[in-house]
Design a protein around this motif. Structure first.
Motif, PDB file in Angstrom:
ATOM      1  N   ASN A 115       0.836  -1.185   0.000  1.00 36.49           N
ATOM      2  CA  ASN A 115       0.000   0.000   0.000  1.00 36.49           C
ATOM      3  C   ASN A 115       0.889   1.261   0.000  1.00 36.49           C
ATOM      4  O   ASN A 115       1.818   1.363   0.795  1.00 36.49           O
ATOM      5  CB  ASN A 115      -0.849  -0.101   1.282  1.00 36.49           C
ATOM      6  N   ASN A 148       0.498   4.222   1.029  1.00 36.09           N
ATOM      7  CA  ASN A 148       0.525   4.991   2.291  1.00 36.09           C
ATOM      8  C   ASN A 148       1.555   4.394   3.249  1.00 36.09           C
ATOM      9  O   ASN A 148       2.264   5.108   3.962  1.00 36.09           O
ATOM     10  CB  ASN A 148      -0.849   4.971   2.974  1.00 36.09           C
ATOM     11  N   LYS A 188       1.437  12.358   3.892  1.00 34.21           N
ATOM     12  CA  LYS A 188       0.015  12.665   3.736  1.00 34.21           C
ATOM     13  C   LYS A 188      -0.545  11.684   2.725  1.00 34.21           C
ATOM     14  O   LYS A 188      -0.219  11.772   1.528  1.00 34.21           O
ATOM     15  CB  LYS A 188      -0.164  14.108   3.256  1.00 34.21           C
ATOM     16  N   GLY A 189      -1.300  10.738   3.198  1.00 34.26           N
ATOM     17  CA  GLY A 189      -1.809   9.682   2.316  1.00 34.26           C
ATOM     18  C   GLY A 189      -0.630   8.966   1.663  1.00 34.26           C
ATOM     19  O   GLY A 189       0.342   8.608   2.323  1.00 34.26           O
ATOM     20  N   PRO A 190      -0.679   8.839   0.330  1.00 38.18           N
ATOM     21  CA  PRO A 190       0.413   8.149  -0.361  1.00 38.18           C
ATOM     22  C   PRO A 190       1.595   9.075  -0.665  1.00 38.18           C
ATOM     23  O   PRO A 190       2.497   8.693  -1.394  1.00 38.18           O
ATOM     24  CB  PRO A 190      -0.246   7.696  -1.669  1.00 38.18           C
TER      25      PRO A 190
END
Ligand code: ARG
Length: 570
Positions: free
Chosen positions: A52, A54, A76-78
């Protein structure tokens, strides 16, 4: 590349094993500046790592060293986001621009490479049109862009000085030319003849035949016809030269279509030997139906050559002469098919350099509002347009700054700048519309707006009055606009590279507009004795003046690349 970006890419390269260039190309600017100055999307890695993005971002975070120039890395997120040390950024850019001056953003990525640019290329015996103006302005700016990156650049004017229309012109000249008018307004007169013969030959087919014979004579070198033709070329060139002088345009080579006349039979025999040329109803063509195109026409039934034959010959000549890395044709979108046919034929001839030829096409230019009055019949006389632009700019200067020295000179820089910029203010493929009020608006998205900002910056420098010195307390520059401006200045070198890759001077014009609008908000917003540029705190004043000087340097350099002057006062 600036050292901050380089540091980030180095760290990411070490941590991920991806190629440095790939990392650089995928580095972004976060949409919200509070997130950071650069962002890197980890989904590039998620496929190969089967993880993933992230999670990857979180794991990578610890492998980025924040020394010496990054102050924080966050997830921040991915995305991995990087925040730079503001003081270091401002200090870096000021040192860089102070030391390099107008050489800032120059590069040597083009060293040892040659770009040939075919541009302007108006047609003899016709006034230069506004479409040719756009080609001229785009081509000249592309030349500057490539030169900035260290390329050798050869600008060629492929004058339209050959073709059956010259047979027509000779016929018309012999019948109807008015010697007095030829003396006084030769281009107008030639154009009148050109229009007349086209009309008359629709009714009287024998004129067509006669014109064809005369052109054949011209191709065969008949002295009387050649002398007349030369006269037309010289008269037209004088007319074009006046426009080029107004615009400050120079060519490395002026070689019209006629230049390739002697070499054309070689091209045709080569095509025949390679079995590419076919006879079709008496004419010689290159069939291109396998590639879903109309055929390229090589020779008419009477044996006279055509536009495409001359372009094939010119391309081969240019490759043999310059061994170019790129050959760019800056020509309107109406000729797209012609260039597709041309490049396909070169490829079929077996030239591996065919893929280095590009049609840099552009959209239409139209006239709006009051501008329409510059039309005479069906054409626009460019010289009138350029002169009117200067006259209108002079009117504005008379109103705003009547005491300005050398008003005439500044007016012509501004008037012509307005026209040049209008051509470059949108992407090439987008049509442009000329409109006096919009073009000359000192507060709009215009050339004069940028020139005016340059003059304002110059005035700040004059008021400062002290010698410039790069050593300053940059940590005092804490206003958000100051940091934004410094970061924007740091983008200039990348913008030139992108402009060259996409053949889009627009990248630079829009960059300058964005940068100057940052400055304008800054200039207008901070008026208190402490916060204005010439602050009452001498240390602040010095740091701010230095940053302003950097902006002035970049603005001037950008304007010059686009083909505009940067006046000190206006
Ligand atoms: N003279 C041509 C025209 O006005 C443009 C020539 C462009 N260059 C070229 N190599 N075909 O339409």
């Amino acid at each position: 590349m600036n050292p901050f970006k380089k540091h980030i890419c180095d760290c990411l390269e070490k941590a991920t094993g991806l190629p440095f260039q790939e990392i650089c190309d995928s580095l972004e600017m976060p949409p919200d500046e509070s997130w950071g100055d650069y962002g890197w999307p980890c989904h590039n890695l998620s496929r190969s790592l089967k993880k993933n993005p992230n999670l990857i971002a979180t794991e990578l975070k610890s492998s980025i060293s924040t020394e010496p120039s990054i102050c924080s890395v966050s997830v921040k997120g991915p995305y991995l986001n990087f925040k730079l040390d503001k003081k270091e950024v401002i200090k870096y850019i000021c040192h860089e621009i102070f030391s390099k001056g107008s050489d800032f953003a120059k590069d040597n990525i083009g060293q040892g490479k040659t770009v040939v640019i075919d541009y302007s290329s108006p047609n003899i015996a016709k006034p230069m049109g506004i479409g040719h103006l756009r080609s001229t302005v785009l081509g000249a700016s592309l030349k500057n862009i490539f030169k900035h990156l260290g390329y050798r650049v050869v600008g060629i004017n492929h004058l339209g000085d050959w073709g059956t229309q010259f047979g027509k012109l000779v016929v018309a000249y012999k019948r109807w030319a008015d010697p007095q008018k030829m003396e006084k307004e030769p281009i107008e007169e030639l154009y009148r003849l050109y229009v007349k013969i086209h009309k008359e030959s629709e009714e009287d087919k024998s004129l067509e035949e006669e014109s064809r014979c005369i052109f054949k004579k011209l191709e065969d070198g008949d002295p009387e016809i050649v002398t007349l033709w030369k006269k037309f070329v010289d008269l037209s060139w004088k007319d074009f030269q006046r426009i080029y002088d107004l615009l400050g345009i120079k060519f490395e080579l002026v070689a019209g279509e006629s230049f390739y006349n002697k070499m054309m039979s070689d091209t045709i025999s080569l095509l025949e030997r390679k079995n590419l040329a076919k006879l079709s109803q008496g004419a010689l063509i290159i069939p291109l139906s396998d590639y879903e195109m109309e055929p390229l026409l090589l020779k008419k039934r009477d044996g006279s050559s055509l536009y495409g034959t001359r372009d094939l010959t010119a391309a081969i000549y240019r490759y043999n002469t310059y061994k170019f890395d790129k050959l760019l044709y800056v020509v309107g979108v109406a000729q797209s098919l012609h260039f597709k046919q041309l490049f396909k034929t070169l490829e079929l001839m077996g030239y591996d350099w065919a893929s280095r030829c590009h049609h840099v096409s552009f959209g239409w230019v139209t006239l709006a509002g009051e501008m329409m009055s510059t039309r005479k019949g069906n054409v626009v006389f460019l010289e009138d347009v350029l002169k009117q632009a200067s006259a209108k700019a002079l009117n504005i200067i008379e109103k705003n700054n009547p005491d300005l020295e050398n008003k005439q000179q500044v007016a012509s820089q501004v008037g012509i700048g307005a026209i040049v910029f209008t051509n470059l203010s949108v992407k090439r493929q987008t049509d442009v519309s000329f409109d006096w009020d919009r073009m000359l608006d000192f507060n709009g998205q215009t050339g004069p707006y940028l020139q005016y900002a340059h003059a304002r910056l110059s005035s700040v420098m004059r008021k400062y009055g002290e010698d410039l010195d790069v050593k300053a307390d940059y940590e005092l520059l804490k206003l958000p606009e100051e940091y934004r401006l410094a970061k924007k200045l740091m983008e200039f070198p990348d913008k030139i590279v992108i402009a060259a890759k996409t053949y889009e001077p627009y990248i630079i014009s829009s960059y300058l507009l964005d940068t100057v609008s940052l400055f304008s908000t800054y200039f207008q917003r901070y008026k208190s004795p402490r916060d204005k540029i010439l602050s009452d705190d001498p240390r602040l004043k010095k740091a701010r003046v230095n940053l302003s000087h950097c902006l002035k340097t970049v603005l001037k350099s950008g304007l010059n690349i686009l083909g505009l002057e940067a006046p000190e006062k206006m």
